[in-house]
Design a protein around this motif. Sequence first.
Motif, PDB file in Angstrom:
ATOM      1  N   UNK A   9       0.830  -1.206   0.000  1.00 31.33           N
ATOM      2  CA  UNK A   9       0.000   0.000   0.000  1.00 31.33           C
ATOM      3  C   UNK A   9       0.865   1.257   0.000  1.00 31.33           C
ATOM      4  N   UNK A  10       2.009   1.188   0.691  1.00 27.85           N
ATOM      5  CA  UNK A  10       2.910   2.341   0.810  1.00 27.85           C
ATOM      6  C   UNK A  10       3.630   2.654  -0.498  1.00 27.85           C
ATOM      7  N   UNK A  11       3.602   1.709  -1.434  1.00 30.60           N
ATOM      8  CA  UNK A  11       4.332   1.879  -2.682  1.00 30.60           C
ATOM      9  C   UNK A  11       5.636   1.106  -2.715  1.00 30.60           C
ATOM     10  N   UNK A  12       6.064   0.584  -1.568  1.00 35.82           N
ATOM     11  CA  UNK A  12       7.297  -0.212  -1.506  1.00 35.82           C
ATOM     12  C   UNK A  12       7.137  -1.474  -2.343  1.00 35.82           C
ATOM     13  N   UNK A  13       8.215  -1.858  -3.037  1.00 37.54           N
ATOM     14  CA  UNK A  13       8.159  -3.025  -3.921  1.00 37.54           C
ATOM     15  C   UNK A  13       8.818  -4.233  -3.285  1.00 37.54           C
ATOM     16  N   UNK A  14       8.159  -5.361  -3.431  1.00 41.22           N
ATOM     17  CA  UNK A  14       8.703  -6.635  -2.969  1.00 41.22           C
ATOM     18  C   UNK A  14       9.336  -7.331  -4.172  1.00 41.22           C
ATOM     19  N   UNK A  15      10.661  -7.523  -4.132  1.00 41.74           N
ATOM     20  CA  UNK A  15      11.357  -8.091  -5.274  1.00 41.74           C
ATOM     21  C   UNK A  15      11.083  -9.581  -5.405  1.00 41.74           C
ATOM     22  N   UNK A  16      11.511 -10.115  -6.536  1.00 41.41           N
ATOM     23  CA  UNK A  16      11.205 -11.502  -6.883  1.00 41.41           C
ATOM     24  C   UNK A  16      11.823 -12.526  -5.944  1.00 41.41           C
ATOM     25  N   UNK A  17      13.086 -12.322  -5.579  1.00 42.99           N
ATOM     26  CA  UNK A  17      13.820 -13.403  -4.918  1.00 42.99           C
ATOM     27  C   UNK A  17      14.466 -12.967  -3.604  1.00 42.99           C
ATOM     28  N   UNK A  18      14.501 -13.910  -2.654  1.00 38.69           N
ATOM     29  CA  UNK A  18      15.288 -13.745  -1.428  1.00 38.69           C
ATOM     30  C   UNK A  18      16.682 -14.320  -1.662  1.00 38.69           C
ATOM     31  N   UNK A  19      17.586 -14.075  -0.717  1.00 36.66           N
ATOM     32  CA  UNK A  19      18.893 -14.735  -0.763  1.00 36.66           C
ATOM     33  C   UNK A  19      18.712 -16.134  -0.181  1.00 36.66           C
ATOM     34  N   UNK A  20      18.447 -17.080  -1.049  1.00 34.23           N
ATOM     35  CA  UNK A  20      17.975 -18.396  -0.633  1.00 34.23           C
ATOM     36  C   UNK A  20      19.010 -19.196   0.156  1.00 34.23           C
ATOM     37  N   UNK A  21      20.285 -18.991  -0.118  1.00 32.86           N
ATOM     38  CA  UNK A  21      21.297 -19.781   0.607  1.00 32.86           C
ATOM     39  C   UNK A  21      21.301 -19.450   2.099  1.00 32.86           C
ATOM     40  N   UNK A  22      20.815 -18.261   2.449  1.00 30.19           N
ATOM     41  CA  UNK A  22      20.844 -17.845   3.853  1.00 30.19           C
ATOM     42  C   UNK A  22      19.878 -18.650   4.727  1.00 30.19           C
ATOM     43  N   UNK A  23      18.975 -19.386   4.100  1.00 31.00           N
ATOM     44  CA  UNK A  23      18.075 -20.233   4.883  1.00 31.00           C
ATOM     45  C   UNK A  23      18.775 -21.487   5.395  1.00 31.00           C
ATOM     46  N   UNK A  24      19.991 -21.752   4.919  1.00 29.34           N
ATOM     47  CA  UNK A  24      20.809 -22.849   5.437  1.00 29.34           C
ATOM     48  C   UNK A  24      21.652 -22.286   6.568  1.00 29.34           C
TER      49      UNK A  24
END
Length: 538
Positions: free
Chosen positions: A135-150
């Motif tokens: 709502x604020x206009x902030x954009x959520x990008x496509x990808x997270x840094x997936x390796x950090x979940x390990x």
Amino acid sequence: MTQDISFITKTKQLIDNLKSVCANYGLGNDGNEFKIISQVFLYKFLNDKFRYEVKQVQHALAKAENFTEALQQLSDDDYKFLINSLNPNVPHLKVHQLIEYLYNHQNAGDFAKTFDDTLRQIGSENADVFSVKAFSGAKDLLFDELSQFISDSSQRDAFCKALVNKLFEFSFEEMFEQKYDFFATIFEYLIKDYNSDSGGKYAEYYTPHAVARIMASILVPEPVKKVKCYDPSAGSGTLLMSIAHQIGENNCTIYSEDISQKSSNMLRLNLVLNNLTHSIPHIIKTNTMAQPYYLETKFDYIVSNPPFKLDFSDFRNDLEADRFKERFFAGIPNVPKAKKDSMAIYLLFIQHIMHSLSDTGKAAIVVPTGFITAQSGIEKKIRERLIDKGWLRGVVSMPSNIFASTGTNVSVLFLDKQADSEHILLMDASKLGQTVKEDKNQRTVLTAEEEKHIIATFNNKEAIEDLSVVVSKEQVKEKNYSFSAGQYFEVKIEYVDITPEEFQAKMSGFESRLGELFAEGNRLDQEIQKQLKGLKYE
């Protein structure tokens, strides 16, 4: 058809393989598993989409023995020309961002960082087309840094290599060539283990496809072009996908609002898979009731399966603001002293949808069946407005348990700003369907023939005994604004012609039987009295 099934099987195998990688690195059933599976799957899809589209505009690249090397040999000017030749909704990728490139460089040092950087760059460079907005206009990008979940950093390189190796084994390109329409099945398979609301307030991730098809086919019986479609509680987008397919993906633009980040990401993936990428910038993550992004926008078609009950006491008073007076014309449910989570938020969604319709707008809304007969309150005020304005096209009451997740009986309201007030179709389809068991739940499933029967009956405005009635605006007013088909069905009494002798014989039979019953009653009464006397003297 055989090839279609083969592609579905291979795609499901890819999803299973990605889940196996997560399980092997300790992320099976982890809260972040869905992010990894869905984002890696999306990366693969976009990678293959880019390759396919590039080959359509550059035939030399299509014939090249090694696509990646051929692309790498293009000059900067030739590459820019190639990118500008693509459809604006095709992802723009560079050579080092392709899966084949990562596969060939997986033994380089710090591969996890390379993998994360690649995904981050793709998201950033394609943000205008592929980002979900808040709502604020902030954009959520496509990808997270997936390796950090390990959590074990020493395992991150191996984890990312395992993912890339699974992606490299498979290609979507042939599916784009054949234009197989199976991505609804794939999407459902992709999210099936994550299809529950983990804290989001409004997310409704799954509407049965039969209900979605019925809503779309009734809502759009004739071809239309250049229309805006909207869902204020979109979830993963089942209803939006269905109406987009009915209209044609190139003939409509999708708009949506939902408070859940998870469902917004699911919807984005669904739009990509269903050739609706051009609508991603219109996905808004927001509280539709308290912070409506599209409050002043009017839509041609609206579909919605809103949450029925929800505790919205924390922002209930904010909804009484002057700017919402016209929107919530029938009122806002009060906060109960107990069971705040039973507040009927769907009543707000219905009013919001009515407010959001264009002058020729049409809508289909799933509601609890109790709404259509309530004798007073907000429910009746809404029904009165629909009838008095002439906006009700009709109602279909669905079979019980058609939604596996709720035992609530549901009906679908069909609104049309240009409805025919003399021929309102009310249908009771509650006796249709067959019961099947899904996991621990019983669900009612409509056959394909029953779906077609409901759609044809509604669109043709047919009155069929014990199924549907056609009523006028005035008749609905006379029935206290009831939208229940059953209240308009005629009570049929069957008359059988008999002779006076047959009538006398029947009456004699009844008298004889009554005499026997009275005699038996007296005998039992005497027996009881004897038993009571015996007990008294013991």
